[in-house]
Design a protein around this motif. Structure first.
Motif, mmCIF file in Angstrom:
data_model
loop_
_atom_site.group_PDB
_atom_site.id
_atom_site.type_symbol
_atom_site.label_atom_id
_atom_site.label_comp_id
_atom_site.label_asym_id
_atom_site.label_seq_id
_atom_site.Cartn_x
_atom_site.Cartn_y
_atom_site.Cartn_z
ATOM 1 N N GLY A 53 0.818 -1.208 0.000
ATOM 2 C CA GLY A 53 0.000 0.000 0.000
ATOM 3 C C GLY A 53 0.846 1.250 0.000
ATOM 4 O O GLY A 53 2.075 1.196 -0.094
ATOM 5 N N GLY A 54 0.182 2.384 0.130
ATOM 6 C CA GLY A 54 0.878 3.661 0.230
ATOM 7 C C GLY A 54 1.361 3.862 1.659
ATOM 8 O O GLY A 54 0.546 3.966 2.578
ATOM 9 N N ALA A 55 2.661 3.922 1.850
ATOM 10 C CA ALA A 55 3.213 3.981 3.208
ATOM 11 C C ALA A 55 2.713 5.204 3.973
ATOM 12 O O ALA A 55 2.252 5.093 5.120
ATOM 13 N N ASN A 56 2.800 6.380 3.358
ATOM 14 C CA ASN A 56 2.370 7.601 4.047
ATOM 15 C C ASN A 56 0.863 7.605 4.294
ATOM 16 O O ASN A 56 0.388 8.117 5.314
ATOM 17 N N LEU A 57 0.109 7.045 3.360
ATOM 18 C CA LEU A 57 -1.348 6.994 3.522
ATOM 19 C C LEU A 57 -1.730 6.071 4.677
ATOM 20 O O LEU A 57 -2.566 6.434 5.524
ATOM 21 N N LEU A 58 -1.123 4.888 4.716
ATOM 22 C CA LEU A 58 -1.440 3.944 5.801
ATOM 23 C C LEU A 58 -1.005 4.503 7.156
ATOM 24 O O LEU A 58 -1.705 4.330 8.160
ATOM 25 N N LYS A 59 0.133 5.195 7.170
ATOM 26 C CA LYS A 59 0.572 5.816 8.420
ATOM 27 C C LYS A 59 -0.436 6.863 8.877
ATOM 28 O O LYS A 59 -0.760 6.955 10.057
ATOM 29 N N ARG A 60 -0.953 7.663 7.928
ATOM 30 C CA ARG A 60 -1.939 8.690 8.270
ATOM 31 C C ARG A 60 -3.191 8.055 8.861
ATOM 32 O O ARG A 60 -3.722 8.520 9.869
ATOM 33 N N ALA A 61 -3.680 6.964 8.237
ATOM 34 C CA ALA A 61 -4.891 6.302 8.723
ATOM 35 C C ALA A 61 -4.685 5.747 10.133
ATOM 36 O O ALA A 61 -5.527 5.953 11.021
ATOM 37 N N LEU A 62 -3.573 5.066 10.352
ATOM 38 C CA LEU A 62 -3.278 4.516 11.674
ATOM 39 C C LEU A 62 -3.080 5.633 12.702
ATOM 40 O O LEU A 62 -3.544 5.543 13.840
ATOM 41 N N TRP A 63 -2.385 6.688 12.285
ATOM 42 C CA TRP A 63 -2.110 7.818 13.184
ATOM 43 C C TRP A 63 -3.395 8.465 13.678
ATOM 44 O O TRP A 63 -3.540 8.766 14.863
ATOM 45 N N GLU A 64 -4.346 8.677 12.766
ATOM 46 C CA GLU A 64 -5.604 9.322 13.150
ATOM 47 C C GLU A 64 -6.338 8.508 14.218
ATOM 48 O O GLU A 64 -6.882 9.063 15.179
ATOM 49 N N VAL A 65 -6.347 7.197 14.065
ATOM 50 C CA VAL A 65 -7.046 6.346 15.035
ATOM 51 C C VAL A 65 -6.267 6.256 16.344
ATOM 52 O O VAL A 65 -6.848 6.278 17.435
ATOM 53 N N MET A 66 -4.938 6.175 16.259
ATOM 54 C CA MET A 66 -4.112 6.100 17.467
ATOM 55 C C MET A 66 -4.251 7.376 18.301
ATOM 56 O O MET A 66 -4.426 7.316 19.526
ATOM 57 N N VAL A 67 -4.162 8.526 17.645
ATOM 58 C CA VAL A 67 -4.273 9.797 18.363
ATOM 59 C C VAL A 67 -5.679 9.966 18.928
ATOM 60 O O VAL A 67 -5.858 10.465 20.049
ATOM 61 N N ASN A 68 -6.679 9.535 18.183
ATOM 62 C CA ASN A 68 -8.057 9.565 18.679
ATOM 63 C C ASN A 68 -8.188 8.736 19.959
ATOM 64 O O ASN A 68 -8.840 9.152 20.923
ATOM 65 N N ALA A 69 -7.540 7.576 19.969
ATOM 66 C CA ALA A 69 -7.585 6.703 21.151
ATOM 67 C C ALA A 69 -6.911 7.367 22.350
ATOM 68 O O ALA A 69 -7.437 7.333 23.474
ATOM 69 N N VAL A 70 -5.757 7.968 22.125
ATOM 70 C CA VAL A 70 -5.024 8.608 23.219
ATOM 71 C C VAL A 70 -5.822 9.770 23.807
ATOM 72 O O VAL A 70 -5.993 9.878 25.024
ATOM 73 N N THR A 71 -6.321 10.654 22.950
ATOM 74 C CA THR A 71 -6.979 11.865 23.438
ATOM 75 C C THR A 71 -8.345 11.585 24.072
ATOM 76 O O THR A 71 -8.830 12.388 24.872
ATOM 77 N N HIS A 72 -8.968 10.452 23.732
ATOM 78 C CA HIS A 72 -10.264 10.120 24.320
ATOM 79 C C HIS A 72 -10.160 9.085 25.440
ATOM 80 O O HIS A 72 -11.176 8.724 26.039
ATOM 81 N N SER A 73 -8.941 8.610 25.723
ATOM 82 C CA SER A 73 -8.784 7.636 26.802
ATOM 83 C C SER A 73 -8.910 8.328 28.152
ATOM 84 O O SER A 73 -8.664 9.523 28.285
ATOM 85 N N THR A 74 -9.299 7.555 29.158
ATOM 86 C CA THR A 74 -9.447 8.125 30.500
ATOM 87 C C THR A 74 -8.109 8.191 31.218
ATOM 88 O O THR A 74 -7.715 9.236 31.743
ATOM 89 N N ASN A 75 -7.389 7.082 31.229
ATOM 90 C CA ASN A 75 -6.114 7.023 31.940
ATOM 91 C C ASN A 75 -4.924 6.725 31.031
ATOM 92 O O ASN A 75 -3.840 6.419 31.511
ATOM 93 N N GLY A 76 -5.137 6.784 29.726
ATOM 94 C CA GLY A 76 -4.032 6.609 28.784
ATOM 95 C C GLY A 76 -3.687 5.182 28.430
ATOM 96 O O GLY A 76 -2.664 4.929 27.792
ATOM 97 N N LYS A 77 -4.531 4.225 28.840
ATOM 98 C CA LYS A 77 -4.264 2.819 28.534
ATOM 99 C C LYS A 77 -4.750 2.499 27.116
ATOM 100 O O LYS A 77 -5.959 2.501 26.853
ATOM 101 N N ILE A 78 -3.823 2.211 26.217
ATOM 102 C CA ILE A 78 -4.153 1.905 24.829
ATOM 103 C C ILE A 78 -3.592 0.520 24.496
ATOM 104 O O ILE A 78 -2.443 0.224 24.825
ATOM 105 N N LYS A 79 -4.402 -0.290 23.831
ATOM 106 C CA LYS A 79 -3.942 -1.618 23.416
ATOM 107 C C LYS A 79 -4.096 -1.761 21.909
ATOM 108 O O LYS A 79 -5.172 -1.505 21.364
ATOM 109 N N VAL A 80 -3.005 -2.147 21.247
ATOM 110 C CA VAL A 80 -3.024 -2.392 19.811
ATOM 111 C C VAL A 80 -2.740 -3.870 19.584
ATOM 112 O O VAL A 80 -1.732 -4.399 20.067
ATOM 113 N N VAL A 81 -3.629 -4.525 18.863
ATOM 114 C CA VAL A 81 -3.470 -5.954 18.570
ATOM 115 C C VAL A 81 -3.358 -6.132 17.064
ATOM 116 O O VAL A 81 -4.161 -5.593 16.303
ATOM 117 N N ILE A 82 -2.345 -6.885 16.643
ATOM 118 C CA ILE A 82 -2.119 -7.155 15.216
ATOM 119 C C ILE A 82 -2.175 -8.667 15.002
ATOM 120 O O ILE A 82 -1.492 -9.417 15.695
#
Length: 222
Positions: free
Chosen positions: A112-141
């Protein structure tokens, strides 16, 4: 676009030069704030440009494709988030992001497009961080028979019932957006853009509900 981007880039550049020659801690802190907000503004312009492009042209074809190791990419993003003190949970805590699964292995590679995929993942990761209560984020691959799956889960209040698809609409902002600090409230374009990018990679981005308002963001890529 250029009328706004160019002066912001100039501000960012000159602020960097001033910081290098500045010995006053107070002035240095102010310059850091100016530089950070200029960077946020340039990032917002980049996002708007991608949103416009996604509506009128094939992004993947325009940007080209390569083999992308999503495990390594996510590890790099976690390090970037951890090194930036402006990323905090709703309770003001630094994020604690755990990554489980095909981390850095060949099985986490997609085309895929490296920069595009990074942008998509980044948007969701940052969304998770800023909306988390205590900062606990889990990523499963993990891999299924013919897809690569990435799931992002945070410890926030979740998404209200009935909003599972609304959150992916352009300019949509949830009721809890007022809890976010200035600079992290966004424009309601992040999740919309992330889904557009993944769909143009012939994949899917979903919010999968686990219980009541709690759920995960699930990327599915071929």
């Amino acid at each position: 676009d250029h009328e706004l981007r160019t002066p912001l880039s100039v501000i960012d550049g000159y602020t960097s030069l001033l910081k290098e020659g500045e010995s006053s801690t107070e002035t240095g802190d102010l310059l850091t704030i100016i530089q950070r907000h200029a960077t946020i503004a340039v990032g917002a312009m980049d996002k708007i440009e991608l949103v416009l492009q996604s509506s009128t042209e094939p992004l993947v074809e325009k940007h080209g494709t390569v083999d992308v190791d999503l495990g390594a990419m996510i590890k790099s993003m976690v390090a970037e988030i951890n090194s930036d003190d402006s990323f905090l949970s709703l309770n003001g805590r630094k994020p604690e992001i755990s990554v489980v699964g095909s981390h850095g292995e060949a099985s986490a590679v997609v085309v895929g497009g490296a920069n595009l995929l990074k942008r998509a993942l980044w948007e969701v990761m940052v969304n998770a961080v800023t909306h988390s209560t205590n900062g606990k984020i889990k990523v499963v691959i993990y891999r299924t028979e013919d897809t690569l799956v990435v799931e992002v889960e945070d410890d926030g209040k979740g998404i209200p019932l009935g909003h599972d698809e609304l959150i992916f609409l352009k300019f949509f902002q949830g009721a809890n957006v007022q809890q976010l600090k200035r600079g992290h409230r966004g424009m309601g374009l992040g999740l919309y853009l992330a889904r557009r990018i993944i769909e143009q990679h012939m994949g899917r981005l979903l919010f999968v509900r686990k219980a009541q308002s709690v759920g995960v963001f699930r990327f599915i890529l071929p």
